[in-house]
Design a protein around this motif. Sequence first.
Motif, short mmCIF file in Angstrom:
data_model
loop_
_atom_site.label_atom_id
_atom_site.label_comp_id
_atom_site.label_asym_id
_atom_site.label_seq_id
_atom_site.Cartn_x
_atom_site.Cartn_y
_atom_site.Cartn_z
N ARG A 289 40.16 38.46 47.86
CA ARG A 289 39.35 37.33 48.47
C ARG A 289 39.49 37.06 46.41
O ARG A 289 39.77 34.92 46.85
CB ARG A 289 37.96 37.41 48.19
N THR A 290 39.57 37.34 45.10
CA THR A 290 39.76 36.71 44.01
C THR A 290 41.27 35.75 44.38
O THR A 290 41.46 34.54 43.73
CB THR A 290 40.45 37.70 43.07
N GLU B 105 48.69 40.84 47.00
CA GLU B 105 49.72 41.82 47.24
C GLU B 105 49.57 43.29 46.17
O GLU B 105 49.83 44.66 46.43
CB GLU B 105 51.68 42.07 47.56
N GLY B 106 48.40 43.09 45.29
CA GLY B 106 48.74 44.59 44.41
C GLY B 106 48.95 44.25 42.86
O GLY B 106 48.48 45.32 42.29
N ALA B 107 49.53 43.65 43.10
CA ALA B 107 49.54 43.67 41.11
C ALA B 107 48.49 42.77 40.62
O ALA B 107 47.68 42.82 41.32
CB ALA B 107 50.83 42.64 40.57
N ASP B 108 49.05 43.31 38.87
CA ASP B 108 48.19 42.55 38.27
C ASP B 108 48.15 41.66 37.36
O ASP B 108 49.57 41.07 37.24
CB ASP B 108 47.79 43.49 37.08
N PHE B 109 47.22 41.16 38.00
CA PHE B 109 47.01 39.34 37.93
C PHE B 109 47.36 39.31 36.21
O PHE B 109 48.41 38.39 35.91
CB PHE B 109 45.59 38.68 37.97
N ALA B 110 46.90 39.69 35.16
CA ALA B 110 46.90 38.98 33.48
C ALA B 110 48.11 39.67 33.58
O ALA B 110 48.92 38.83 33.06
CB ALA B 110 46.34 39.78 33.05
N VAL C 181 32.64 28.05 33.34
CA VAL C 181 32.78 26.36 33.92
C VAL C 181 33.35 26.81 35.07
O VAL C 181 33.00 26.15 35.52
CB VAL C 181 33.15 25.32 32.31
N VAL C 182 35.09 27.50 34.74
CA VAL C 182 35.06 27.28 35.81
C VAL C 182 34.65 28.49 37.27
O VAL C 182 34.21 29.05 38.11
CB VAL C 182 36.73 28.35 35.97
N LEU C 183 33.83 29.27 36.67
CA LEU C 183 33.08 30.65 37.19
C LEU C 183 31.94 29.75 37.90
O LEU C 183 31.73 29.79 38.94
CB LEU C 183 32.31 31.48 35.87
N ARG C 184 31.40 28.86 37.14
CA ARG C 184 29.89 28.07 38.06
C ARG C 184 30.73 27.67 39.35
O ARG C 184 30.28 27.38 39.60
CB ARG C 184 29.80 27.09 37.00
N VAL D 248 38.86 34.71 34.17
CA VAL D 248 38.33 34.76 35.26
C VAL D 248 38.77 35.50 36.73
O VAL D 248 37.59 35.79 36.93
CB VAL D 248 38.83 33.18 36.47
N GLU D 249 40.29 35.82 37.06
CA GLU D 249 39.58 36.64 38.10
C GLU D 249 39.47 38.42 37.13
O GLU D 249 38.57 38.99 37.97
CB GLU D 249 41.82 36.72 37.28
N TRP D 250 39.72 38.56 35.70
CA TRP D 250 38.89 39.75 35.66
C TRP D 250 37.70 39.66 36.13
O TRP D 250 36.58 40.75 35.98
CB TRP D 250 39.02 39.69 33.93
N VAL D 251 36.80 38.60 35.02
CA VAL D 251 35.32 38.25 35.31
C VAL D 251 34.92 38.51 37.06
O VAL D 251 34.19 39.62 37.24
CB VAL D 251 34.65 37.21 35.29
N LEU D 252 35.21 38.27 37.95
CA LEU D 252 34.84 38.13 38.99
C LEU D 252 35.98 38.93 39.71
O LEU D 252 34.71 39.70 40.86
CB LEU D 252 36.48 37.15 39.88
N ARG D 253 36.46 39.94 39.15
CA ARG D 253 36.64 41.10 39.69
C ARG D 253 35.46 42.48 38.77
O ARG D 253 35.06 43.69 39.93
CB ARG D 253 38.37 41.87 39.27
#
Length: 132
Positions: free
Chosen positions: A57-58, A88-93, A8-11, A43-48
């Motif tokens: 951008r994410t 800045e380069g960190a892993d979002f998860a 839903v968020v991705l849509r 969401v972040e993982w799918v966008l990447r």
Amino acid sequence: MRSVDTNVVLRLIVADDKAQVREVQTLLQNEVLHVSLTVLIEVEWVLRSAYGWRRERTAEVLTVLTDLDGLDVEEAAMVRWAAGRLAEGADFADMIHLVAARHMSGFVTFDRSLARGAGEDAPLPVETLGVS
């Protein structure tokens, strides 16, 4: 209040299915929808991984989500912090793991990059094991 799934968020973000986007927009006109931390990780993982988005951008889009009318993003201020670290380069998860643990006395890991990625303003102290 109802909580939403990653799709839903991705849509809302990628708008790649007009009919589904309209459905989500209709929901948002009628109620506030909750977005959990776990959904944001996905969401972040799918966008990447699926859409090939760059981290900057994410991070920008995740930040915008926290202020979007009709969305109740869990720990919005802390999600903005995590998105900033992502840019800045960190892993979002990893940063969301810190957000979820912020009420603890510390966070223990073997992952040195997690500690570096968290920076000086991490929501809790990060201890790296195995480092002398």
